[in-house]
Design a protein around this motif. Structure first.
Motif, PDB file in Angstrom:
ATOM      1  N   PHE A 166     109.834 147.866  55.528  1.00  0.00           N
ATOM      2  CA  PHE A 166     108.380 147.905  55.666  1.00  0.00           C
ATOM      3  C   PHE A 166     107.759 146.571  56.073  1.00  0.00           C
ATOM      4  N   PHE A 167     108.495 145.463  55.980  1.00  0.00           N
ATOM      5  CA  PHE A 167     107.915 144.138  56.220  1.00  0.00           C
ATOM      6  C   PHE A 167     107.315 144.022  57.629  1.00  0.00           C
ATOM      7  N   PRO A 168     106.029 143.678  57.758  1.00  0.00           N
ATOM      8  CA  PRO A 168     105.479 143.365  59.079  1.00  0.00           C
ATOM      9  C   PRO A 168     105.947 142.010  59.595  1.00  0.00           C
ATOM     10  N   SER A 169     106.270 141.084  58.668  1.00  0.00           N
ATOM     11  CA  SER A 169     106.812 139.771  59.015  1.00  0.00           C
ATOM     12  C   SER A 169     107.805 139.390  57.924  1.00  0.00           C
ATOM     13  N   ARG A 179     104.449 133.479  49.934  1.00  0.00           N
ATOM     14  CA  ARG A 179     103.244 132.668  49.797  1.00  0.00           C
ATOM     15  C   ARG A 179     102.029 133.523  50.157  1.00  0.00           C
ATOM     16  N   ARG A 180     100.874 133.172  49.627  1.00  0.00           N
ATOM     17  CA  ARG A 180      99.647 133.908  49.952  1.00  0.00           C
ATOM     18  C   ARG A 180      99.433 133.958  51.468  1.00  0.00           C
ATOM     19  N   GLU A 181      99.723 132.843  52.139  1.00  0.00           N
ATOM     20  CA  GLU A 181      99.506 132.764  53.587  1.00  0.00           C
ATOM     21  C   GLU A 181     100.467 133.653  54.368  1.00  0.00           C
ATOM     22  N   ASP A 182     101.595 134.031  53.770  1.00  0.00           N
ATOM     23  CA  ASP A 182     102.555 134.882  54.470  1.00  0.00           C
ATOM     24  C   ASP A 182     101.995 136.280  54.740  1.00  0.00           C
ATOM     25  N   LYS A 231      97.522 142.642  50.962  1.00  0.00           N
ATOM     26  CA  LYS A 231      97.457 141.204  50.773  1.00  0.00           C
ATOM     27  C   LYS A 231      98.189 140.773  49.499  1.00  0.00           C
ATOM     28  N   TYR A 232      98.239 139.479  49.314  1.00  0.00           N
ATOM     29  CA  TYR A 232      98.917 138.934  48.144  1.00  0.00           C
ATOM     30  C   TYR A 232      98.338 139.487  46.848  1.00  0.00           C
ATOM     31  N   ASN A 233      97.015 139.614  46.770  1.00  0.00           N
ATOM     32  CA  ASN A 233      96.395 140.109  45.535  1.00  0.00           C
ATOM     33  C   ASN A 233      96.825 141.538  45.217  1.00  0.00           C
ATOM     34  N   MET A 272     111.374 144.446  45.529  1.00  0.00           N
ATOM     35  CA  MET A 272     111.286 144.997  44.168  1.00  0.00           C
ATOM     36  C   MET A 272     109.837 145.258  43.777  1.00  0.00           C
ATOM     37  N   ALA A 273     108.972 144.277  44.038  1.00  0.00           N
ATOM     38  CA  ALA A 273     107.553 144.435  43.692  1.00  0.00           C
ATOM     39  C   ALA A 273     106.938 145.587  44.460  1.00  0.00           C
ATOM     40  N   ASN A 274     107.286 145.710  45.731  1.00  0.00           N
ATOM     41  CA  ASN A 274     106.751 146.810  46.531  1.00  0.00           C
ATOM     42  C   ASN A 274     107.235 148.157  46.007  1.00  0.00           C
TER      43      ASN A 274
END
Length: 514
Positions: free
Chosen positions: A485-488, A96-99, A116-118, A499-501
């Motif tokens: 790499f995930f911070p959260s 989600r964008r908020e994540d 960010k999400y964008n 995959m996107a990353n």
């Protein structure tokens, strides 16, 4: 030791991160080497054998790891071309964008990401295309803005699942189709690779119709003459030059001995646990606590979700074969009864009575379990696992140790409780019969699914391992491109974000190679 071989890029691992990255790098025309610890997963009858998979763990490693108390763990992970995507459920959600922002949970804080999400949005769109994702925009109330529709229409609900969908919707909730990576053509089943069977979640696909990184990314990458794959190649350590700023050799155990490979760029994609373990094993004079670990963050902030399954047994039979077709995010950011984020609810893809044997009382007759299974609807619930520096991967006597204490558990328990109430209400609306029994089981540590966070991304080298493009702060040519790499962790399946990353980092590396 054999002579070193030189490449432009070495990719270690072929899962959601490594396989996708290799596909992107193949387009550069540069010389790319892929090292995979395992072989190709064999196509065999056991691919669809429930006993072989869930009781005998046929496709999991035989390694033994340990928990913080020194108890042995037999991890639910496998080493194959395609990594764990060979047996994943192929639920490919966007965060989600908020994540990507700071979120306050009952159990603590989910931190802001440096990107960010964008920044991810175009790569989410590209990953959905690469992995043949089926879905429907505009139904999920938490859905972020999207620049394109899904490549394929959502997978339909079977009749019993459609009844539950309608009941949940009638209660005021907003169920939506799960975004699924399946090669399914419901409009023309003759042309469909997927046969919509009851052996999907946790099973390898015997007909190669699951969108795993083996078939969607690695094999297409191998069509390029500049890409080489070496299987059954276990990387032992990464060796740097005397300055410690450049990886010069990748020491690798092959079937016929140890060899080294050299690459201008090295991308580590072995999974959050094994990538951290390899960096810790690669300590040297310049990196005494592990390669790229001047921050002491390598291995820390290990996350794998507060997640588990509940099995709803009702008087009405459920003849469905493949059920992972709708989800609910109404509780993702909380409810009036619990104003903190809870998480995601989705169906489990397939279920049969043999999956119940491990939880059933001793000597329970198979006929009893089989009858229960005909009336069961299995649900998968996910709450966010918060980053905690004390939850970490360690190496002790060259063996992985997972020092982990659960957190944010109240959010998970609330999600179970609130979803159970929804199920009871929906059943009562239709049946007006005595409520069924609800069995629940939390996934144990040895499940190690959805693993992430062990080499967190950030702008400050003192508190993170990687920069915003997943390059090590301390080693100029080292990237880590898996869930590390995930911070959260968010509260949805991490595969699509990995995959996107990988596509995002692949663009960056391709520019660097120019």
């Amino acid at each position: 030791m054999k002579d070193s071989t030189q490449y432009d890029v070495i990719v270690i691992g072929t899962g959601a991160g490594g396989g996708t990255l290799a596909w992107k790098l193949a387009q550069s025309g540069k010389k790319v080497l892929i090292l995979e610890r395992g072989p190709f997963l064999p196509r065999e009858k056991e691919n669809w054998d429930t006993k072989a998979i869930f009781q005998e763990n046929r496709y999991h490693t035989t390694e033994t790891w340990y928990d913080k108390e020194g108890k042995s763990i037999h991890p639910g992970t496998g080493y194959w071309v395609g990594g764990n995507t060979k047996v994943y459920g192929a639920a490919l959600f966007r965060l989600r964008r908020e994540d990507f922002e700071t979120l306050k949970h009952k159990g603590g804080i989910s931190p802001e990401w440096p990107v960010k999400y964008n920044d991810f949005e175009p790569y989410y769109t590209a990953a959905e295309k690469l992995y043949c994702v089926h879905g429907q925009r505009g139904v999920d109330p938490t859905e972020p803005t999207m620049s394109a529709d899904y490549p394929f229409p959502s997978v339909s609900n079977e009749p019993r699942i459609q009844e539950i969908f309608d009941e949940v919707k009638a209660l005021g909730y907003k169920p939506f189709p799960v975004p699924l990576g399946l090669k399914l053509n419901e409009a023309n089943r003759v042309l469909s690779e997927c046969i919509r069977c009851d052996t999907c979640d946790g099973f390898p696909c015997l007909v190669d119709a699951k969108s795993d990184s083996d078939h969607c990314a690695v094999r297409p990458a191998l069509a390029a003459k500049n890409v080489t794959l070496v299987t059954e190649a276990k990387v032992l350590r990464l060796i740097t030059d005397p300055t410690g700023r450049t990886v010069t050799e990748v020491e690798t155990q092959l079937k016929d001995g140890v060899t080294t490979f050299s690459g201008k760029i090295v991308a580590l994609c072995a999974g959050a646990i094994n990538s951290a373990g390899l960096l810790l094993r690669s300590s040297n004079v310049k990196h005494p606590n592990g390669l790229a670990n001047g921050s002491d963050q390598v291995g820390r902030n290990f996350m794998f979700h507060q997640a588990g399954a509940i099995l709803a047994i009702s008087p009405k039979k459920n003849p469905s074969r493949y059920m992972k077709t709708f989800a609910v995010n109404d509780f993702y950011f909380g409810s009036k009864d619990f104003p903190y984020p809870m998480g995601n609810v989705q169906l489990v893809g397939s279920f049969n009575f043999e999956m119940m044997r491990g939880d059933a009382p001793p000597l329970t007759p198979g006929l009893v379990l089989e009858e229960m299974a005909t009336r069961a609807v299995p649900w998968w619930l996910t709450a966010e696992d918060l980053p905690d520096a004390n939850n970490r991967v360690r190496i002790k006597k060259d063996t992985i140790e997972l020092d982990y204490t659960p957190n944010n558990t109240e959010a998970y328990e609330q999600l179970i409780a609130q979803w159970t109430q929804v199920l009871k209400k929906s059943n009562a609306v239709e049946h007006v019969l005595p409520l069924g029994a609800y069995f629940k089981k939390r996934i144990p540590l040895e499940g190690v699914g959805h693993q992430n966070g062990t080499c967190r991304m950030g702008r400050d080298p003192k508190t993170s391992v990687l920069n915003e493009f997943c390059r090590s702060h301390e080693v100029d040519n080292l990237y880590v491109v898996d869930g590390s790499f995930f911070p959260s962790s968010s509260a949805v399946n991490p595969s699509l974000t990995i995959m996107a990353n990988a596509l995002r980092v692949g663009d960056h590396i391709n520019e660097r190679l120019k």
